[in-house]
Design a protein around this motif. Structure first.
Motif, short mmCIF file in Angstrom:
data_model
loop_
_atom_site.label_atom_id
_atom_site.label_comp_id
_atom_site.label_asym_id
_atom_site.label_seq_id
_atom_site.Cartn_x
_atom_site.Cartn_y
_atom_site.Cartn_z
N ALA A 50 -2.64 6.43 -0.36
CA ALA A 50 -1.19 6.28 -0.52
C ALA A 50 -0.68 6.97 -1.77
N ASP A 51 -1.35 6.77 -2.89
CA ASP A 51 -0.86 7.37 -4.14
C ASP A 51 -0.97 8.90 -4.11
N SER A 52 -2.01 9.42 -3.49
CA SER A 52 -2.14 10.87 -3.38
C SER A 52 -1.01 11.46 -2.55
N LEU A 53 -0.61 10.74 -1.51
CA LEU A 53 0.50 11.20 -0.68
C LEU A 53 1.81 11.15 -1.46
N THR A 54 2.01 10.09 -2.23
CA THR A 54 3.21 10.00 -3.06
C THR A 54 3.22 11.14 -4.08
N ILE E 38 -2.18 5.82 10.52
CA ILE E 38 -2.79 5.86 9.18
C ILE E 38 -1.75 5.46 8.13
N ARG E 39 -0.52 5.97 8.30
CA ARG E 39 0.53 5.61 7.33
C ARG E 39 0.76 4.09 7.32
N LYS E 40 0.74 3.50 8.53
CA LYS E 40 0.94 2.05 8.63
C LYS E 40 -0.19 1.30 7.92
N MET E 41 -1.37 1.82 8.08
CA MET E 41 -2.56 1.24 7.46
C MET E 41 -2.48 1.31 5.93
N LEU E 42 -1.91 2.42 5.44
CA LEU E 42 -1.83 2.61 3.99
C LEU E 42 -0.73 1.76 3.36
N ARG E 43 0.26 1.39 4.17
CA ARG E 43 1.44 0.73 3.63
C ARG E 43 1.14 -0.50 2.76
N PRO E 44 0.32 -1.48 3.26
CA PRO E 44 0.07 -2.66 2.41
C PRO E 44 -0.52 -2.30 1.06
N THR E 45 -1.36 -1.28 1.04
CA THR E 45 -2.00 -0.90 -0.22
C THR E 45 -0.98 -0.58 -1.30
N TYR E 46 0.01 0.24 -0.95
CA TYR E 46 0.93 0.63 -2.02
C TYR E 46 2.09 -0.35 -2.15
N ALA E 47 2.47 -1.02 -1.06
CA ALA E 47 3.60 -1.95 -1.15
C ALA E 47 3.23 -3.21 -1.93
N ASN E 48 1.95 -3.41 -2.16
CA ASN E 48 1.51 -4.58 -2.93
C ASN E 48 0.90 -4.18 -4.26
N ASN E 49 1.16 -2.97 -4.67
CA ASN E 49 0.64 -2.48 -5.95
C ASN E 49 1.81 -2.02 -6.82
N ASP E 51 2.13 -0.25 -9.61
CA ASP E 51 2.23 1.15 -10.01
C ASP E 51 2.56 2.07 -8.83
N SER E 52 2.04 1.73 -7.66
CA SER E 52 2.35 2.54 -6.48
C SER E 52 3.84 2.43 -6.15
N LEU E 53 4.41 1.26 -6.34
CA LEU E 53 5.84 1.08 -6.09
C LEU E 53 6.66 1.85 -7.12
N THR E 54 6.24 1.81 -8.37
CA THR E 54 6.93 2.58 -9.40
C THR E 54 6.84 4.07 -9.08
N PHE E 55 5.69 4.49 -8.62
CA PHE E 55 5.47 5.90 -8.28
C PHE E 55 6.43 6.31 -7.15
N ARG F 26 14.86 0.17 -10.13
CA ARG F 26 14.35 -1.04 -9.47
C ARG F 26 14.69 -1.08 -7.99
N LYS F 27 15.82 -0.46 -7.63
CA LYS F 27 16.28 -0.56 -6.24
C LYS F 27 15.25 0.02 -5.26
N ALA F 28 14.67 1.14 -5.58
CA ALA F 28 13.70 1.75 -4.66
C ALA F 28 12.48 0.85 -4.50
N VAL F 29 12.12 0.16 -5.57
CA VAL F 29 11.01 -0.80 -5.47
C VAL F 29 11.39 -1.91 -4.49
N GLY F 30 12.60 -2.42 -4.63
CA GLY F 30 13.05 -3.49 -3.75
C GLY F 30 13.17 -3.05 -2.30
N LEU F 31 13.56 -1.80 -2.09
CA LEU F 31 13.69 -1.31 -0.71
C LEU F 31 12.33 -1.01 -0.10
N THR F 32 11.34 -0.67 -0.93
CA THR F 32 9.99 -0.38 -0.43
C THR F 32 9.21 -1.68 -0.22
N GLN F 33 9.38 -2.61 -1.12
CA GLN F 33 8.74 -3.93 -0.97
C GLN F 33 9.86 -4.98 -0.97
#
Lengths: 75, 75, 75, 75, 75, 75
Positions: A50-54, E38-49, E51-55, F26-33
């Motif tokens: 995921a991070d590599s794709l971002t 694959i994108r669906k599979m990756l989603r929980p990884t970054y949506a629950n992290n 730094d990934s959300l900040t990224f 913060r908004k993009a974080v909230g929309l992603t998670q």
């Protein structure tokens, strides 16, 4: 002789500008790692992370700024 | 005396501008780590790592923004 | 009294502008970690790490955008 | 009532502009982690880590772009 | 034939511009990893992290700069 | 119906512009998670990590560039 791959930053539509931004992002990778076999080998690693794709998306975003400005935002 | 390596940001074509952006990205690496042996030793590490390649591509993208603006986007 | 270290963003040439960008990038490091002994100790770590070098190059790239704009791209 | 801390982006010199950029970079950290004890505790971690220092320098670089533009590059 | 997904960078409001920036950020991910499973599979990884959300938020921020400029900041 | 949260990029002061930049980050974080429970759970992780705080500050910096430009730097 070097192949011509970037004759212009002008595109007809924003979408073609986005595709050009993707090309620009990938080109530096190809010039830094010219071996297509190694690039192919690396592909699953980042395409399934995921991070590599971002990260890849971020480089496209930076180039898209340039392409959009070059096209006066397709006004 | 310092060697002249950046007389101008002007280039004839976008593609030459992209090549200049790559040069600009690499220059700071060379100035921070001036030992060519160490740089050579580091090369396989990042040339075989997908994220390192994306990272290198990102720095090129930032410099390409500058070079493109300096050339008025080759209008 | 604070030492004067940044009287102007103007430089005579793009190359001097690039050197100023490197100075700007390093200055924030020095202001955040003012102890020169610790900075010296950290130096081998990043100067021998490919991603750290790319990272340092990226900060230079961002400052070079500013310096280049301040000099109207040395037109 | 919120304390006023950013009345203007104008500064007299580039150097004061750089100091304002550092303030802007730190402010978001303080607003995200308002506890000064925790921030103090975190300080040695990043002040003794080369990449963390580069990272901090990068945020300063982004804000310095804004401050420099706001001051018309102190022309 | 490629589907049209980006006919314009113009939006009626800043908020719609922000939504377009999110779309632009996600598009490169979809074009790099076209497999929706694959994108669906990756989603929980970054949506629950965190730094990934900040990224992800950072890529949106870069595209929002472009969209905002294209709309003359909705002046 | 989507809630209106971004009617304008205009603010009265630089400081309010900075607060808007934080909101945009913060908004993009909230929309992603969108799950507030998960976001609350993630908060201690990044609020107690120096690099995560710097990262959050960086996204604010990018949005602040946009907001500052939209307000003509509060000239």
């Amino acid at each position: 002789m070097t192949e011509e791959w970037l004759p212009t930053l002008k595109t007809d539509t924003p979408q073609e500008g986005y595709e050009l931004a993707m090309k620009l992002a990938r080109k530096a990778v190809g010039l830094t790692q010219p071996d297509p076999e190694i690039r192919k080998m690396l592909r699953p690693t980042y395409a399934n992370n995921a991070d590599s794709l971002t990260f890849a998306s971020q480089v496209v975003a930076i180039h898209f700024q340039t392409v959009a400005a070059a096209n006066n935002y397709w006004n």
